[in-house]
Design an enzyme around this catalytic site. Structure first.
Site, mmCIF file in Angstrom:
data_model
loop_
_atom_site.group_PDB
_atom_site.id
_atom_site.type_symbol
_atom_site.label_atom_id
_atom_site.label_comp_id
_atom_site.label_asym_id
_atom_site.label_seq_id
_atom_site.Cartn_x
_atom_site.Cartn_y
_atom_site.Cartn_z
ATOM 1 N N ASP A 1 -14.652 3.075 -13.210
ATOM 2 C CA ASP A 1 -13.542 2.268 -13.791
ATOM 3 C C ASP A 1 -12.353 2.923 -13.745
ATOM 4 O O ASP A 1 -12.264 4.076 -14.562
ATOM 5 C CB ASP A 1 -13.961 1.647 -15.003
ATOM 6 C CG ASP A 1 -12.974 1.017 -15.571
ATOM 7 O OD1 ASP A 1 -11.862 0.850 -14.951
ATOM 8 O OD2 ASP A 1 -13.187 0.456 -16.726
ATOM 9 N N TYR B 1 2.234 -8.073 -13.939
ATOM 10 C CA TYR B 1 1.712 -7.299 -12.564
ATOM 11 C C TYR B 1 3.122 -6.761 -11.809
ATOM 12 O O TYR B 1 2.966 -5.627 -11.470
ATOM 13 C CB TYR B 1 1.070 -8.254 -11.644
ATOM 14 C CG TYR B 1 0.674 -7.870 -10.272
ATOM 15 C CD1 TYR B 1 -0.477 -7.173 -10.166
ATOM 16 C CD2 TYR B 1 1.292 -8.429 -9.357
ATOM 17 C CE1 TYR B 1 -0.839 -6.756 -8.756
ATOM 18 C CE2 TYR B 1 1.141 -8.049 -7.726
ATOM 19 C CZ TYR B 1 0.194 -7.147 -7.765
ATOM 20 O OH TYR B 1 -0.329 -6.786 -6.236
ATOM 21 N N ALA B 2 3.935 -7.571 -11.655
ATOM 22 C CA ALA B 2 5.234 -6.961 -11.165
ATOM 23 C C ALA B 2 5.718 -5.478 -11.870
ATOM 24 O O ALA B 2 6.060 -4.584 -11.340
ATOM 25 C CB ALA B 2 6.324 -8.164 -11.044
ATOM 26 N N GLY C 1 -10.683 1.509 -5.247
ATOM 27 C CA GLY C 1 -10.832 0.011 -4.820
ATOM 28 C C GLY C 1 -11.160 -0.219 -3.409
ATOM 29 O O GLY C 1 -10.763 -1.305 -2.761
ATOM 30 N N ALA C 2 -12.222 0.599 -3.031
ATOM 31 C CA ALA C 2 -12.732 0.364 -1.470
ATOM 32 C C ALA C 2 -13.442 -0.474 -1.106
ATOM 33 O O ALA C 2 -14.053 -0.880 0.064
ATOM 34 C CB ALA C 2 -12.884 1.734 -1.126
ATOM 35 N N GLY C 3 -14.115 -1.118 -2.289
ATOM 36 C CA GLY C 3 -15.075 -2.133 -2.096
ATOM 37 C C GLY C 3 -14.740 -3.411 -1.003
ATOM 38 O O GLY C 3 -15.516 -3.789 -0.618
ATOM 39 N N ARG C 4 -13.517 -3.769 -1.390
ATOM 40 C CA ARG C 4 -13.095 -5.006 -0.695
ATOM 41 C C ARG C 4 -11.812 -4.870 -0.180
ATOM 42 O O ARG C 4 -10.817 -3.913 -0.732
ATOM 43 C CB ARG C 4 -13.222 -6.085 -1.982
ATOM 44 C CG ARG C 4 -14.476 -6.626 -2.062
ATOM 45 C CD ARG C 4 -14.336 -8.140 -2.785
ATOM 46 N NE ARG C 4 -13.576 -7.785 -4.173
ATOM 47 C CZ ARG C 4 -14.298 -7.533 -5.092
ATOM 48 N NH1 ARG C 4 -15.692 -7.396 -5.133
ATOM 49 N NH2 ARG C 4 -13.660 -7.411 -6.362
ATOM 50 N N LYS D 1 3.661 -2.914 -10.910
ATOM 51 C CA LYS D 1 4.015 -2.205 -9.581
ATOM 52 C C LYS D 1 5.229 -1.569 -9.475
ATOM 53 O O LYS D 1 5.484 -0.572 -8.516
ATOM 54 C CB LYS D 1 3.838 -3.331 -8.402
ATOM 55 C CG LYS D 1 2.373 -3.871 -8.349
ATOM 56 C CD LYS D 1 1.367 -2.955 -8.181
ATOM 57 C CE LYS D 1 0.062 -3.573 -7.740
ATOM 58 N NZ LYS D 1 -0.754 -2.234 -6.974
ATOM 59 N N SER E 1 3.469 -3.163 -4.530
ATOM 60 C CA SER E 1 3.518 -4.400 -4.012
ATOM 61 C C SER E 1 5.098 -5.079 -3.805
ATOM 62 O O SER E 1 5.805 -4.197 -4.498
ATOM 63 C CB SER E 1 3.031 -5.340 -4.856
ATOM 64 O OG SER E 1 3.247 -6.556 -4.868
HETATM 65 N N1 LIG Z 1 -3.793 -9.372 -1.450
HETATM 66 C C1 LIG Z 1 -2.385 -9.287 -1.652
HETATM 67 O O1 LIG Z 1 -1.793 -10.199 -1.303
HETATM 68 C C2 LIG Z 1 -1.624 -8.114 -2.309
HETATM 69 C C3 LIG Z 1 -0.222 -8.207 -2.128
HETATM 70 C C4 LIG Z 1 0.323 -7.077 -2.731
HETATM 71 C C5 LIG Z 1 -0.069 -5.871 -3.264
HETATM 72 N N2 LIG Z 1 -1.466 -5.815 -3.200
HETATM 73 C C6 LIG Z 1 -2.288 -4.670 -3.802
HETATM 74 O O2 LIG Z 1 -3.229 -4.147 -2.762
HETATM 75 C C7 LIG Z 1 -4.145 -3.455 -3.275
HETATM 76 C C8 LIG Z 1 -5.573 -4.101 -2.915
HETATM 77 O O3 LIG Z 1 -5.523 -5.451 -3.370
HETATM 78 P P1 LIG Z 1 -6.680 -6.517 -2.789
HETATM 79 O O4 LIG Z 1 -6.039 -7.732 -2.450
HETATM 80 O O5 LIG Z 1 -7.356 -5.699 -1.660
HETATM 81 O O6 LIG Z 1 -7.341 -6.708 -3.925
HETATM 82 P P2 LIG Z 1 -9.170 -7.223 -4.121
HETATM 83 O O7 LIG Z 1 -9.124 -7.880 -5.590
HETATM 84 O O8 LIG Z 1 -9.429 -7.879 -2.932
HETATM 85 O O9 LIG Z 1 -9.912 -5.665 -4.277
HETATM 86 C C9 LIG Z 1 -9.511 -4.708 -5.157
HETATM 87 C C10 LIG Z 1 -10.719 -3.737 -5.196
HETATM 88 O O10 LIG Z 1 -10.570 -3.150 -6.464
HETATM 89 C C11 LIG Z 1 -11.697 -3.074 -7.169
HETATM 90 N N3 LIG Z 1 -11.240 -2.610 -8.687
HETATM 91 C C12 LIG Z 1 -10.594 -3.700 -9.322
HETATM 92 N N4 LIG Z 1 -10.595 -3.180 -10.878
HETATM 93 C C13 LIG Z 1 -11.102 -1.704 -10.548
HETATM 94 C C14 LIG Z 1 -11.116 -0.760 -11.694
HETATM 95 N N5 LIG Z 1 -10.929 -0.881 -12.775
HETATM 96 N N6 LIG Z 1 -11.717 0.328 -11.142
HETATM 97 C C15 LIG Z 1 -12.155 0.677 -9.815
HETATM 98 N N7 LIG Z 1 -12.027 -0.436 -8.968
HETATM 99 C C16 LIG Z 1 -11.563 -1.735 -9.206
HETATM 100 C C17 LIG Z 1 -12.346 -4.321 -6.924
HETATM 101 O O11 LIG Z 1 -13.693 -4.331 -7.444
HETATM 102 C C18 LIG Z 1 -12.097 -4.499 -5.572
HETATM 103 O O12 LIG Z 1 -13.015 -3.968 -4.637
HETATM 104 C C19 LIG Z 1 -3.976 -3.912 -4.943
HETATM 105 O O13 LIG Z 1 -3.165 -2.496 -5.505
HETATM 106 C C20 LIG Z 1 -3.063 -4.919 -4.933
HETATM 107 O O14 LIG Z 1 -2.441 -4.915 -6.072
HETATM 108 C C21 LIG Z 1 -2.399 -6.803 -2.708
#
Ligand SMILES: NC(=O)c1ccc[n+]([C@@H]2O[C@H](COP(=O)([O-])OP(=O)(O)OC[C@H]3O[C@@H](n4cnc5c(N)ncnc54)[C@H](O)[C@@H]3O)[C@@H](O)[C@H]2O)c1
Length: 260
Positions: free
Chosen positions: A63, A156-157, A13-16, A160, A142
């Site tokens: 994926d 989701y909870a 998930g390193a894209g964003r 996690k 999370s």
């Molecule tokens: N943003 C928050 O407030 C928050 C809070 C608690 C936990 N998190 C956790 O932090 C992590 C990152 O979250 P984020 O906010 O950066 O999310 P985001 O949606 O901004 O980025 C997630 C990335 O994962 C990639 N992705 C999604 N499904 C995928 C799949 N099936 N295979 C490969 N890549 C996939 C997406 O393309 C995206 O680049 C997650 O585990 C999320 O649950 C986020």
């Protein structure tokens, strides 16, 4: 001296968002980064940006829910790069869903990536790390997994919570192989996922998006939601040998929202 010099770090998930911030930080700390994501253009962008800043990065489109592809992908990468030292299991999906509206297909879609995909990625990486004498695994969970009620939805909870439990079991099993396993539990973090949940909450409640964001921040003792880099700072430590005697823990980065 860079803290991850000579290490190979795979970040899902390193894209964003948080994954991207971790990939960039790891590269700054001297690691060769493998950025894995389902979104091809996002992967290309993060790899190009890291290289433009003088870092070393490779991209892979995958994926994380298609678990049969994970072991071949990880083994192929290790063969090409010689090793795998750090796995950051970060990819996850969610959206705002009311308790009574959660359907079985929502549950499956969320757990397919967040829990099932995360485990099989961890299993494939640990197999390699065991062969080469050690490694570091960082699972992004999370505070929702500890019961924080502000979660996007209950499925989701639950996914996690599974990550936190699996982190403890994996730490127990893998400790003897010199592999430490920790989880990071972000609180409210300003990423695309966060802005998506803000939009959905605003629509569902008839409030302005700015009001939803203010409400999030007002509940946080430091009155500040995380930037992705707040998570990346801890991920660097947990991916480095400085954390070698820290394992099985789930570390909150949440401005003091919960104490568990
Ligand atoms: N943003 C928050 O407030 C928050 C809070 C608690 C936990 N998190 C956790 O932090 C992590 C990152 O979250 P984020 O906010 O950066 O999310 P985001 O949606 O901004 O980025 C997630 C990335 O994962 C990639 N992705 C999604 N499904 C995928 C799949 N099936 N295979 C490969 N890549 C996939 C997406 O393309 C995206 O680049 C997650 O585990 C999320 O649950 C986020």
């Amino acid at each position: 001296m860079a803290r991850l010099w000579g290490q190979v770090a795979l970040i899902t998930g390193a894209g964003r968002g948080i994954g991207r911030a971790i990939a960039e930080r790891d590269a700054l700390e001297g690691a060769t980064v493998v950025a894995v994501d389902i979104d091809e253009s996002a992967v290309e962008q993060v790899v190009a940006d890291i290289r433009a800043n003088g870092g070393e990065a490779h991209g892979r489109i995958a994926d994380l829910g298609a678990v049969e592809t994970l072991a071949p992908l990880i083994h192929d990468l290790a063969e090409r790069l010689g090793t795998l030292d750090i796995l950051v299991n970060n990819a996850a999906v969610t959206r705002a869903i009311d308790f009574f509206a959660v359907r079985p297909e929502d549950w499956d879609q969320i757990h397919r990536v967040n829990a099932r995909g995360l485990f099989f990625c961890m299993q494939a990486a640990a197999e390699l790390m065991r062969e080469r004498g050690g490694g570091h695994i960082v699972n992004i969970a999370s505070i929702a997994g500890k019961g924080f009620p502000g979660t996007s939805n209950i499925a989701y909870a639950g996914s996690k919570g599974a990550v936190i439990a699996m982190t403890r079991i994996a730490a127990h099993v893998l400790g003897r192989h010199n592999i430490n396993v920790n989880a990071i539990c972000p609180g409210v973090t300003r990423t695309d996922l966060y802005y998506q949940v803000v939009r959905e909450r605003a629509e569902a409640t008839g409030r302005l998006e700015a009001e939803v964001m203010e409400a999030f921040d007002a509940n946080i003792p430091v009155r500040r939601s995380n930037e992705p880099d707040d998570i990346a700072a801890l991920a660097v430590f947990l991916g480095s040998d400085e954390s070698r005697n820290v394992t099985g823990q789930s570390w909150n980065v949440d401005g003091g929202l919960i104490w568990d």
